[in-house]
Design an enzyme around this catalytic site. Structure first.
Site, PDB file in Angstrom:
ATOM      1  N   CYS A 186       0.855  -1.191   0.000  1.00 23.00           N
ATOM      2  CA  CYS A 186       0.000   0.000   0.000  1.00 23.00           C
ATOM      3  C   CYS A 186       0.894   1.245   0.000  1.00 23.00           C
ATOM      4  CB  CYS A 186      -0.959  -0.069   1.191  1.00 23.00           C
ATOM      5  SG  CYS A 186      -2.119   1.282   1.287  1.00 23.00           S
ATOM      6  N   ASP A 234      -8.789  -4.146  -6.887  1.00 23.26           N
ATOM      7  CA  ASP A 234      -8.253  -2.910  -6.315  1.00 23.26           C
ATOM      8  C   ASP A 234      -8.262  -1.804  -7.371  1.00 23.26           C
ATOM      9  OD1 ASP A 234      -6.979  -1.013  -4.790  1.00 23.26           O
ATOM     10  OD2 ASP A 234      -5.032  -2.024  -4.780  1.00 23.26           O
ATOM     11  N   HIS A 265      -7.325  -5.080  -2.596  1.00 18.98           N
ATOM     12  CA  HIS A 265      -6.223  -4.328  -2.013  1.00 18.98           C
ATOM     13  C   HIS A 265      -5.949  -4.929  -0.632  1.00 18.98           C
ATOM     14  CE1 HIS A 265      -3.859  -0.577  -1.498  1.00 18.98           C
ATOM     15  NE2 HIS A 265      -4.112  -0.779  -0.216  1.00 18.98           N
TER      16      HIS A 265
END
Length: 296
Positions: A186, A234, A265
């Site tokens: 991330c 995502d 994600h």
């Protein structure tokens, strides 16, 4: 959580959690959205236990494992916050010069999942170092909500410089073979992309998991081979990929991209139900092979 229970949770709940985790909505709005699912028969307890992290689940390698030694180390960061600290894990069953890997957390500080990732790498023969961006504020506070707010309060450019300093600190460890890899998740995926672009000779290999690219003007500097790991569901991050790929091709950057089917994600994070065991294990196997190829 069983796969069946996971499958029972609507995709929009995962999407709302992503918005919440990345500061697009606050906790109150997130809970209100979940409430709309409760109104049609879903259990709030099931939803929150599935979506919010349970770090007791995220220990694949114990800190007591005889094959590793885990400790903390500080480093100088003159262009960042002055000083930084991270979780340093070394193999105990290897001698001589070893490859080194920087492990970069999400947007909430050095949580137990990221520490475990560092231990997993050390178990495989890498010296791993996981810095905590929250060290200037006292370190990861023990819960993600507070950690996220703390990280958001820090100057992003100084955080970036702290990770540059951490990378140089790790690369120059006495037992380092001089080849540095970086893996991040991330926000950490973004930092991997940033490190590759900010200092072209810093990394020997980078693996960004669902991370956005560095700013466009920096991308021409990238030299290190990249393995880009993306989850099919995502959409927020995936929307940035086509332009990034175009630039990687334009600047002759060696790269691979893997898109993991039906993965959200955060699919590598085994502390929430976004975790996709099959895809996470495949992505991790690929990551280790990539590091072994480029860092040894």
């Amino acid at each position: 959580m069983s796969q069946q229970l996971k499958n029972d949770i609507p995709q929009e709940a995962f999407d709302w959690y992503d918005e919440y985790a990345h500061g697009m909505i606050d906790r109150r709005s997130f809970m209100k959205k979940l409430g709309t699912l409760v109104a049609i028969g879903y259990s709030m307890t099931l939803l929150t236990s599935a979506l919010l992290p349970n770090y007791a689940l995220a220990e694949q390698v114990s800190f007591n494992d005889a094959d590793i030694k885990a400790t903390y180390a500080t480093f100088d960061s003159p262009l960042g916050h002055g000083k930084g600290q991270g979780y340093l894990v070394t193999p105990t069953n290897k001698t001589g010069k070893l490859p080194v890997v920087l492990v970069i957390h999400e947007n909430r500080g050095l949580n137990p999942y990221i520490k475990d990732v560092a231990r997993r790498l050390a178990k495989q023969g890498f010296i791993a170092f996981a810095p905590d961006a929250l060290y200037p504020l006292g370190g990861y506070p023990g819960n993600d909500d507070e950690g996220k707010a703390m990280q958001k309060s820090l100057d992003k450019s100084k955080i970036q410089q702290d990770f540059v300093a951490a990378a140089n600190f790790l690369k120059n460890q006495p037992n380092s073979n001089g080849k540095l890899g970086a893996v991040g998740f991330c926000f950490g995926g973004y930092i991997v992309n940033y490190l590759a672009a900010a200092q072209p000779n810093l990394l020997s290999a980078g693996v960004p998991f669902y991370g956005t690219p560095a700013s466009k003007e920096l991308r021409k500097n990238i030299k290190a081979p990249l393995m880009v790991q993306l989850g099919e569901l995502d959409q927020r991050v995936n929307n940035t990929w086509p332009e990034y790929e175009t630039d990687l091709i334009t600047f002759n950057v060696p790269y691979q991209m893997f898109m993991y089917k039906n993965a959200n994600h955060g699919f590598h994070n085994d502390s929430t139900s976004r975790y996709d065991k099959e895809n996470a294990e495949l992505a991790w196997t690929r990551t280790l092979a990539f590091f072994n190829e480029n860092l040894n």
